[in-house]
Design a protein around this motif. Structure first.
Motif, short mmCIF file in Angstrom:
data_model
loop_
_atom_site.label_atom_id
_atom_site.label_comp_id
_atom_site.label_asym_id
_atom_site.label_seq_id
_atom_site.Cartn_x
_atom_site.Cartn_y
_atom_site.Cartn_z
N LEU A 243 0.83 -1.20 0.00
CA LEU A 243 0.00 0.00 0.00
C LEU A 243 0.87 1.26 0.00
N ALA A 244 1.92 1.24 0.83
CA ALA A 244 2.82 2.39 0.89
C ALA A 244 3.54 2.58 -0.45
N LEU A 282 -5.62 -5.30 -5.50
CA LEU A 282 -5.84 -5.42 -6.94
C LEU A 282 -6.80 -4.34 -7.44
N TRP A 283 -7.83 -4.05 -6.65
CA TRP A 283 -8.77 -3.00 -7.05
C TRP A 283 -8.10 -1.63 -7.10
N ARG A 284 -7.25 -1.34 -6.11
CA ARG A 284 -6.52 -0.07 -6.13
C ARG A 284 -5.67 0.03 -7.40
N LEU A 285 -4.95 -1.04 -7.73
CA LEU A 285 -4.14 -1.01 -8.94
C LEU A 285 -5.00 -0.75 -10.17
N LYS A 286 -6.17 -1.37 -10.21
CA LYS A 286 -7.09 -1.18 -11.33
C LYS A 286 -7.59 0.27 -11.39
N VAL A 287 -8.05 0.77 -10.24
CA VAL A 287 -8.60 2.11 -10.18
C VAL A 287 -7.55 3.17 -10.49
N TYR A 288 -6.32 2.92 -10.04
CA TYR A 288 -5.25 3.89 -10.28
C TYR A 288 -4.72 3.84 -11.71
N GLY A 289 -5.19 2.86 -12.50
CA GLY A 289 -4.80 2.80 -13.90
C GLY A 289 -3.59 1.96 -14.21
N HIS A 290 -3.20 1.06 -13.30
CA HIS A 290 -2.03 0.21 -13.53
C HIS A 290 -2.44 -1.12 -14.17
N ILE A 323 -14.22 -8.13 -6.16
CA ILE A 323 -13.75 -9.27 -6.95
C ILE A 323 -14.76 -9.63 -8.04
N GLU A 324 -16.03 -9.70 -7.67
CA GLU A 324 -17.06 -10.09 -8.64
C GLU A 324 -17.21 -9.05 -9.74
N ALA A 325 -17.12 -7.77 -9.39
CA ALA A 325 -17.21 -6.73 -10.41
C ALA A 325 -16.02 -6.79 -11.35
N ALA A 326 -14.82 -6.97 -10.77
CA ALA A 326 -13.61 -6.96 -11.59
C ALA A 326 -13.52 -8.17 -12.50
N VAL A 396 -10.11 2.21 0.30
CA VAL A 396 -10.30 1.78 -1.08
C VAL A 396 -11.67 2.20 -1.61
N ILE A 397 -12.65 2.27 -0.75
CA ILE A 397 -13.99 2.68 -1.19
C ILE A 397 -14.00 4.17 -1.51
N GLU A 398 -13.37 4.97 -0.66
CA GLU A 398 -13.30 6.40 -0.93
C GLU A 398 -12.44 6.68 -2.16
N ASP A 399 -11.37 5.90 -2.36
CA ASP A 399 -10.57 6.05 -3.57
C ASP A 399 -11.43 5.86 -4.81
#
Length: 439
Positions: A243-244, A282-290, A323-326, A396-399
């Motif tokens: 995360l860091a 994994l969701w953070r990576l997805k949301v951040y565009g990686h 997970i289910e959405a992704a 992660v939800i607020e992100d």
């Protein structure tokens, strides 16, 4: 001399060896350090009728998500304490039994009442505390404050250098907006007992809340190699390092930590940590565009379905929804939402409507319906705390909301939310996003 626990509370055993091993085993358990089970088993070899040692073994099984073993062991503890146990020990076993058998509200009430009479009974005082404790999973919006209040209420019963109490008091403060005060206590706890995974975990949280991600990474890098992979928090503490790394924009480092320590095939932690850590990173990576390597989402989905086959856990269900959405499991996600709403209708989902709202919002996000995601999630933004867990986990939800606002063109709202976040917690990622919106 009568046999006593680590705080001088009498134990109903005549075996000095059993009492000594019980003290050591409980300390290891409260530190989330390997060896607790073996130590308590040896205590029971010395005294097979030792009720509190059976109860501690039950607690360990519960912590390791071994419900069958936990239930069987707490039955033995109840039998032993009924025939040979003090009033405190009977109350102690009953608190654990209520928690282990899923009677969370009754367990919380019993633990709080027990703590009023025996505040130094740390096995029971620990039950309401922590990110996965009875307060956190109560569905209450004020669970962070409740933990602080509980610690402050009983602080006079612990000396200034009690490593266990410093750990949980400091963590409660850090999660409730007093990161610097909490960090000072946690650093002292670390000085007193380095082999304390709960303490290091809590200290990393305080660093996160204080915007000191680089210091958290350095702490974990220096400490984690000495914590055996069988330790219950090994994978989760590595998740904090990932995360860091993401905060400073290093997706490659985050993915390397995920591969080595966090993913289901690598972690030996508990299912609740394995699923939530995998899903949220994994969701953070997805949301951040990686970009993500092939197969990571599917591995997480396969493990999660087996670990949590039925909806109904306010913290896990939002992560299952990620997970289910992704992985485009629309039917599974729709069924989850329906079942969650049914549970709300019969009063069995304490966190309430925020849980299915998160599920609907992340589905809208993956469909690039950013306006829909915002419309669903924004009214529940203040209720996300009700799902439990820590601030770092819930962020992660607020992100997701921040990125949906940016991609949906609601720039002023995105700026305002980022400004509030940066005021609350300095974050290099949020600073980068804020700069992009200003450019």
């Amino acid at each position: 001399m009568a046999c006593v626990d680590n705080y001088g509370l009498p134990l109903s055993t005549a075996s000095d060896k059993a009492a000594r091993l019980y003290r050591d085993g409980v300390a290891l358990m409260l530190a989330a350090w390997p060896g607790a089970a073996e130590t308590l088993d040896t205590a029971l070899e010395a005294d097979p009728d030792f009720a509190l040692a059976h109860a501690a073994r039950a607690r360990l099984h519960a912590m390791r998500a071994e419900p069958g073993e936990a239930h069987a062991r707490i039955v033995i503890a109840r039998q032993k304490v009924a025939s040979k146990g003090s009033e405190r020990e009977q109350s102690h076993v009953e608190a654990l039994a209520l928690a282990i058998t899923g009677q969370s509200q009754k367990a919380l009430e019993h633990a709080l009442t027990h703590a009023e009479r025996w505040p130094q009974d740390t096995v029971i005082l620990s039950l309401p505390l922590g990110a996965f404790g009875l307060f956190a999973f109560s569905g209450r919006a004020d669970h962070n404050q409740a933990r602080v209040d509980l610690c402050e209420r009983h602080a006079r019963h612990f000396n200034a250098d009690d490593w266990w109490f410093l750990t949980y008091r400091g963590w409660a403060l850090a999660e409730n907006g007093a990161a610097y005060r909490g960090r000072a206590m946690l650093e002292r706890a670390f000085e007193l007992r380095r082999e304390n995974a709960n303490g290091v975990h809590a200290l990393v949280h305080a660093m996160f809340e204080g915007g000191a991600g680089d210091e958290a990474e350095a702490l974990i890098a220096g400490w984690l190699p000495d914590y055996d992979r069988s330790g219950i928090l090994h994978g989760h503490i590595a998740w904090h390092a990932a995360l860091a790394a993401l905060e400073r924009g290093d997706a490659d480092a985050a993915l390397a930590l995920y591969a080595d320590h966090v993913q289901p095939s690598a972690s030996q932690g508990t299912p609740i940590n394995i699923v939530s850590d995998a899903a949220s990173l994994l969701w953070r990576l997805k949301v951040y565009g990686h970009a993500l390597p092939q197969g990571l989402w599917q591995q997480a989905a396969d493990y999660a379905r087996q670990a949590f086959p039925r909806p109904g856990h306010s913290f896990i269900d939002p992560h299952m929804a990620l997970i289910e959405a992704a992985t485009n499991q629309r039917a599974a996600l729709a069924q989850r939402i329906t079942m969650l709403e049914e549970r709300i209708g019969n009063g069995s989902l304490g966190a309430g409507w925020v849980v299915p709202a998160i599920a609907r919002a992340v589905q809208a996000f993956v469909e690039a319906d950013y306006a829909g995601c915002v419309r669903i999630l924004e009214p529940y933004a203040e209720d996300v705390v009700r799902i439990g867990g820590s601030g770092a986990q819930r962020e992660v939800i607020e992100d997701t909301l921040v990125v949906a606002l940016m991609r949906g063109g609601e720039i002023e709202k995105a700026r305002a939310l980022l400004d509030r976040r940066l005021h609350r917690r300095p974050s290099p990622r949020d600073a980068r996003w804020r700069a992009q919106l200003t450019a």
